[in-house]
Design an enzyme around this catalytic site. Structure first.
Site, PDB file in Angstrom:
ATOM      1  N   LYS A 140      71.024 -73.979 -17.603  1.00  0.00           N
ATOM      2  CA  LYS A 140      70.763 -72.659 -18.188  1.00  0.00           C
ATOM      3  C   LYS A 140      69.886 -71.786 -17.286  1.00  0.00           C
ATOM      4  O   LYS A 140      69.971 -70.566 -17.322  1.00  0.00           O
ATOM      5  CB  LYS A 140      70.127 -72.797 -19.585  1.00  0.00           C
ATOM      6  CG  LYS A 140      68.733 -73.346 -19.587  1.00  0.00           C
ATOM      7  CD  LYS A 140      68.138 -73.304 -20.991  1.00  0.00           C
ATOM      8  CE  LYS A 140      66.824 -74.049 -21.074  1.00  0.00           C
ATOM      9  NZ  LYS A 140      65.849 -73.823 -20.022  1.00  0.00           N
ATOM     10  N   ILE A 175      48.605 -83.337 -16.736  1.00  0.00           N
ATOM     11  CA  ILE A 175      48.622 -81.892 -16.464  1.00  0.00           C
ATOM     12  C   ILE A 175      47.208 -81.314 -16.493  1.00  0.00           C
ATOM     13  O   ILE A 175      46.813 -80.579 -15.586  1.00  0.00           O
ATOM     14  CB  ILE A 175      49.515 -81.148 -17.480  1.00  0.00           C
ATOM     15  CG1 ILE A 175      50.977 -81.578 -17.284  1.00  0.00           C
ATOM     16  CG2 ILE A 175      49.385 -79.630 -17.328  1.00  0.00           C
ATOM     17  CD1 ILE A 175      51.972 -80.906 -18.213  1.00  0.00           C
ATOM     18  N   GLU A 184      39.066 -83.225 -24.642  1.00  0.00           N
ATOM     19  CA  GLU A 184      40.026 -84.319 -24.845  1.00  0.00           C
ATOM     20  C   GLU A 184      39.750 -85.041 -26.163  1.00  0.00           C
ATOM     21  O   GLU A 184      38.618 -85.372 -26.478  1.00  0.00           O
ATOM     22  CB  GLU A 184      39.946 -85.292 -23.652  1.00  0.00           C
ATOM     23  CG  GLU A 184      40.629 -86.630 -23.830  1.00  0.00           C
ATOM     24  CD  GLU A 184      42.122 -86.546 -24.204  1.00  0.00           C
ATOM     25  OE1 GLU A 184      42.860 -85.819 -23.529  1.00  0.00           O
ATOM     26  OE2 GLU A 184      42.509 -87.205 -25.187  1.00  0.00           O
ATOM     27  N   VAL A 186      40.453 -79.682 -30.469  1.00  0.00           N
ATOM     28  CA  VAL A 186      40.462 -78.220 -30.515  1.00  0.00           C
ATOM     29  C   VAL A 186      41.236 -77.814 -31.763  1.00  0.00           C
ATOM     30  O   VAL A 186      42.369 -78.232 -31.975  1.00  0.00           O
ATOM     31  CB  VAL A 186      41.107 -77.639 -29.236  1.00  0.00           C
ATOM     32  CG1 VAL A 186      41.223 -76.124 -29.347  1.00  0.00           C
ATOM     33  CG2 VAL A 186      40.294 -78.029 -28.016  1.00  0.00           C
ATOM     34  N   ASP A 196      63.441 -87.112 -20.475  1.00  0.00           N
ATOM     35  CA  ASP A 196      62.429 -86.691 -21.460  1.00  0.00           C
ATOM     36  C   ASP A 196      63.004 -86.473 -22.856  1.00  0.00           C
ATOM     37  O   ASP A 196      62.263 -86.455 -23.836  1.00  0.00           O
ATOM     38  CB  ASP A 196      61.779 -85.364 -21.023  1.00  0.00           C
ATOM     39  CG  ASP A 196      60.792 -85.542 -19.887  1.00  0.00           C
ATOM     40  OD1 ASP A 196      60.727 -86.644 -19.315  1.00  0.00           O
ATOM     41  OD2 ASP A 196      60.078 -84.566 -19.567  1.00  0.00           O
ATOM     42  N   MET A 241      57.421 -89.651 -20.159  1.00  0.00           N
ATOM     43  CA  MET A 241      58.064 -88.411 -19.682  1.00  0.00           C
ATOM     44  C   MET A 241      57.758 -88.240 -18.205  1.00  0.00           C
ATOM     45  O   MET A 241      56.856 -87.499 -17.817  1.00  0.00           O
ATOM     46  CB  MET A 241      57.541 -87.228 -20.483  1.00  0.00           C
ATOM     47  CG  MET A 241      58.095 -87.187 -21.884  1.00  0.00           C
ATOM     48  SD  MET A 241      57.480 -85.741 -22.742  1.00  0.00           S
ATOM     49  CE  MET A 241      58.663 -85.568 -24.042  1.00  0.00           C
ATOM     50  N   HIS A 278      46.294-103.290   9.975  1.00  0.00           N
ATOM     51  CA  HIS A 278      44.871-102.967  10.013  1.00  0.00           C
ATOM     52  C   HIS A 278      44.630-101.870  11.025  1.00  0.00           C
ATOM     53  O   HIS A 278      45.152-101.949  12.135  1.00  0.00           O
ATOM     54  CB  HIS A 278      44.079-104.218  10.416  1.00  0.00           C
ATOM     55  CG  HIS A 278      42.607-103.944  10.526  1.00  0.00           C
ATOM     56  ND1 HIS A 278      41.802-103.778   9.422  1.00  0.00           N
ATOM     57  CD2 HIS A 278      41.807-103.778  11.611  1.00  0.00           C
ATOM     58  CE1 HIS A 278      40.553-103.544   9.827  1.00  0.00           C
ATOM     59  NE2 HIS A 278      40.538-103.544  11.152  1.00  0.00           N
TER      60      HIS A 278
HETATM   61  P1  NAI Z   1      49.609 -86.088 -21.952  1.00  0.00           P
HETATM   62  O1  NAI Z   1      50.270 -86.583 -23.162  1.00  0.00           O
HETATM   63  O2  NAI Z   1      49.601 -86.891 -20.715  1.00  0.00           O
HETATM   64  O3  NAI Z   1      48.085 -85.715 -22.286  1.00  0.00           O
HETATM   65  C1  NAI Z   1      47.744 -84.831 -23.330  1.00  0.00           C
HETATM   66  C2  NAI Z   1      46.330 -85.111 -23.771  1.00  0.00           C
HETATM   67  O4  NAI Z   1      45.960 -84.097 -24.691  1.00  0.00           O
HETATM   68  C3  NAI Z   1      46.168 -86.446 -24.477  1.00  0.00           C
HETATM   69  O5  NAI Z   1      45.179 -87.189 -23.805  1.00  0.00           O
HETATM   70  C4  NAI Z   1      45.753 -86.048 -25.900  1.00  0.00           C
HETATM   71  O6  NAI Z   1      44.819 -86.940 -26.445  1.00  0.00           O
HETATM   72  C5  NAI Z   1      45.130 -84.665 -25.699  1.00  0.00           C
HETATM   73  N1  NAI Z   1      45.182 -83.782 -26.864  1.00  0.00           N
HETATM   74  C6  NAI Z   1      46.259 -83.499 -27.648  1.00  0.00           C
HETATM   75  N2  NAI Z   1      45.928 -82.622 -28.624  1.00  0.00           N
HETATM   76  C7  NAI Z   1      44.610 -82.319 -28.469  1.00  0.00           C
HETATM   77  C8  NAI Z   1      43.680 -81.453 -29.155  1.00  0.00           C
HETATM   78  N3  NAI Z   1      44.038 -80.688 -30.211  1.00  0.00           N
HETATM   79  N4  NAI Z   1      42.403 -81.399 -28.707  1.00  0.00           N
HETATM   80  C9  NAI Z   1      42.024 -82.158 -27.656  1.00  0.00           C
HETATM   81  N5  NAI Z   1      42.848 -82.971 -26.972  1.00  0.00           N
HETATM   82  C10 NAI Z   1      44.128 -83.050 -27.362  1.00  0.00           C
HETATM   83  O7  NAI Z   1      50.283 -84.650 -21.701  1.00  0.00           O
HETATM   84  P2  NAI Z   1      50.246 -83.614 -20.516  1.00  0.00           P
HETATM   85  O8  NAI Z   1      49.134 -83.842 -19.571  1.00  0.00           O
HETATM   86  O9  NAI Z   1      50.361 -82.287 -21.182  1.00  0.00           O
HETATM   87  O10 NAI Z   1      51.587 -83.922 -19.755  1.00  0.00           O
HETATM   88  C11 NAI Z   1      52.843 -83.823 -20.439  1.00  0.00           C
HETATM   89  C12 NAI Z   1      53.821 -84.838 -19.929  1.00  0.00           C
HETATM   90  O11 NAI Z   1      54.185 -84.550 -18.598  1.00  0.00           O
HETATM   91  C13 NAI Z   1      53.252 -86.236 -19.959  1.00  0.00           C
HETATM   92  O12 NAI Z   1      54.217 -87.121 -20.452  1.00  0.00           O
HETATM   93  C14 NAI Z   1      52.948 -86.525 -18.516  1.00  0.00           C
HETATM   94  O13 NAI Z   1      53.087 -87.892 -18.203  1.00  0.00           O
HETATM   95  C15 NAI Z   1      53.973 -85.670 -17.778  1.00  0.00           C
HETATM   96  N6  NAI Z   1      53.406 -85.258 -16.505  1.00  0.00           N
HETATM   97  C16 NAI Z   1      53.317 -86.167 -15.512  1.00  0.00           C
HETATM   98  C17 NAI Z   1      52.719 -85.829 -14.328  1.00  0.00           C
HETATM   99  C18 NAI Z   1      52.588 -86.862 -13.290  1.00  0.00           C
HETATM  100  O14 NAI Z   1      53.340 -87.830 -13.309  1.00  0.00           O
HETATM  101  N7  NAI Z   1      51.646 -86.724 -12.374  1.00  0.00           N
HETATM  102  C19 NAI Z   1      52.171 -84.500 -14.076  1.00  0.00           C
HETATM  103  C20 NAI Z   1      52.292 -83.648 -15.208  1.00  0.00           C
HETATM  104  C21 NAI Z   1      52.895 -84.019 -16.365  1.00  0.00           C
END
Ligand code: NAI
Length: 469
Positions: free
Chosen positions: A36, A187, A206, A240, A316, A322, A448
């Site tokens: 899309k 993220i 968090e 939050v 996903d 994801m 090394h």
């Molecule tokens: P995430 O699920 O990894 O983390 C979200 C965090 O937000 C959790 O720790 C949760 O406890 C917290 N949270 C949720 N609601 C909240 C609230 N109301 N107040 C405070 N904290 C709260 O999700 P994220 O970082 O948004 O990433 C999304 C997806 O994308 C994930 O599955 C991640 O693995 C993937 N991703 C992977 C990357 C990588 O492999 N380096 C980079 C970016 C994303």
């Protein structure tokens, strides 16, 4: 109406869709992809993995020039940020890579359709094109690979300017003074690091007790200390509850989970990084009664089949981590299954990486997960501070931890917090894929001086015989 019938039509061209389509074409299946968006590559290439890594790399250089080069005897008199150049470099990387997918599609004779795909029947898809016209495509098999979108939180409405998702966080036209981030997952930590390095005062709120998701808790504690030392602020065990734009700021309220106390904070920008949800809007799943679970993921069997025998789903859109590489492997597996082969994904060895500095990379079980399952294990750790190469690089923050079965010594989990952990973890993945033991790692050559020697010393330390410390 298209008069072509395809062996497989893939809806979505992210890492799951495009890698899967290439494998299908390699296996001789007549393949088409419906996308899309104006460019191929999905979230990962356009607004995810790739642009974020470009900004992480650039902001690391900026931060190094400001703070770290002096220790190498490199004196830089005036370090200035040119955000426009940084952002256009990132855009160029994205356009090169998304253009590369077009080249791969052509090379593999994959037909592409630009538009939104909607299931009409078990073998017909209507493509709603961006110019308003529609076309119907026939397929013997359909693979749904439509990915995910950012989660929304109750009481918080994105406006794309003050309350933003990771997509907008990749494109801020000036460095905000204050940024609040909801979520200390991949993220939140990655984008929080980018803007903190560029000069923003970043506070990450968090919900959980630790940062970095379900990471080994000892490693997560160390990770937190290091990021705090870099100037990131954290509020843990807090939820939050609302955010409202009060020009020129955004006001955020959060509640402490420890004592229920409410606190208000103001920032120039609020980045919501509170997870992602599967995306199937407009796909027409209801037309065929395709089953979703309560969280909106499409339900599939071990062969990625939905409740329709010739309609598959991957990435996903389906349960599991994801991650782009998980989607890619599923794309390959589903292609092989459709071609009558034995496609398979080993979910025990999916690595996860957070690309901060230092990076955090893990594969397999954490100590807590093993204890929960009453699996007896030995553990070996080794710090980067004692590694010659890390010292030469001036990058000694971090540690490697290896968990191995107490009886068989088979590796059950590897957790790396350190420089280039994202590359180092592959050795652990391969070792685990071959059912390797910590002794196998310990007895394998490691050039090394390299960072990989930290892994070897940690493996030796499973048997308490590291040599360097
Ligand atoms: P995430 O699920 O990894 O983390 C979200 C965090 O937000 C959790 O720790 C949760 O406890 C917290 N949270 C949720 N609601 C909240 C609230 N109301 N107040 C405070 N904290 C709260 O999700 P994220 O970082 O948004 O990433 C999304 C997806 O994308 C994930 O599955 C991640 O693995 C993937 N991703 C992977 C990357 C990588 O492999 N380096 C980079 C970016 C994303």
């Amino acid at each position: 109406m298209s008069n072509q019938e395809f062996d497989v039509v893939v809806i979505g061209s992210g890492p799951g869709g495009y890698i899967g389509a290439i494998r299908m074409a390699q296996l001789g299946l007549k393949t088409a992809v419906i996308e899309k968006d104006a460019t191929f590559g999905g979230t990962c290439l356009n607004v995810g993995c790739i642009p974020s890594k470009a900004l992480l790399e650039s902001s690391e250089y900026y931060s190094a020039a400001k703070h770290d080069l002096q220790q190498h005897g490199v004196e830089v008199s005036e370090v200035k940020l040119n955000l426009k150049t940084m952002l256009s470099r990132k855009d160029k990387i994205v356009s090169d890579l998304t253009g590369g997918i077009k080249y791969l599609f052509d090379k593999n004779k994959i037909t592409s359709f630009q538009g939104t795909g909607k299931l009409k029947s078990a073998n017909k898809i209507e493509v709603h094109k961006n110019d308003g016209s529609t076309e119907v495509v026939s397929a013997k098999n359909i693979v749904l690979a439509t990915g995910s979108i950012p989660n929304t939180l109750p009481g918080i409405k994105y406006d794309g300017k003050k309350i933003i998702t990771s997509t907008e966080a990749l494109n801020l036209d000036k460095v905000p003074k204050k940024m609040i981030v909801i979520g200390a997952g991949a993220i939140g930590l990655e984008m929080g690091s980018v803007w903190a390095r560029l000069g923003t005062e970043v506070t990450i709120i968090e919900y959980s007790k630790q940062i970095g998701g379900p990471t080994d808790s000892g490693i997560a504690k160390r990770f937190l200390q290091i990021l705090k030392k870099q100037g990131l602020n954290f509020v843990l065990e807090a939820k939050v509850s609302s955010a409202v734009v009060e020009e020129p700021m955004v006001k955020i309220s959060y509640e402490s989970l420890k004592d229920g106390k409410s606190t208000e904070l103001h920032a120039d920008v609020l980045l919501v990084a509170a997870g992602r949800i599967p995306f199937s809007d407009g796909l027409g799943l209801e037309n065929l009664g395709i089953e979703k679970n309560q969280r909106g993921f499409v339900v599939v069997d071990s062969h990625y089949r939905t409740n329709h025998p010739h309609i598959y789903a991957i990435g996903d859109l389906t349960p599991g981590p994801m991650l782009a590489h998980k989607a890619e492997e599923e794309g390959v597996a589903v292609a092989e299954i459709i071609a009558g082969q034995y496609g398979h994904v080993n979910y025990e060895t999916v690595p996860s990486v957070i690309y901060t500095w230092p990076e955090l990379a893990s594969v397999g079980a954490t100590e807590e997960q093993l204890k929960e399952k009453s699996i007896e294990f030995n553990s070996g750790s080794f710090p980067f501070t004692a590694n010659g190469r890390a010292k030469a690089m001036g990058m000694t923050d971090g540690i490697v931890k290896i968990l191995a079965d107490k009886t068989t010594d088979r590796i059950l989990g590897v957790h790396i917090l350190g420089p280039r952990a994202s590359d180092l973890i592959s050795e652990a993945v391969v070792a685990m894929e071959f059912g390797g033991s910590s002794e196998d790692l310990a007895r394998s050559f490691h050039a090394h001086p390299t960072l990989s020697e930290v892994l070897r010393e940690a493996a030796l330390n499973v048997d308490k015989r590291a040599r360097q410390m």
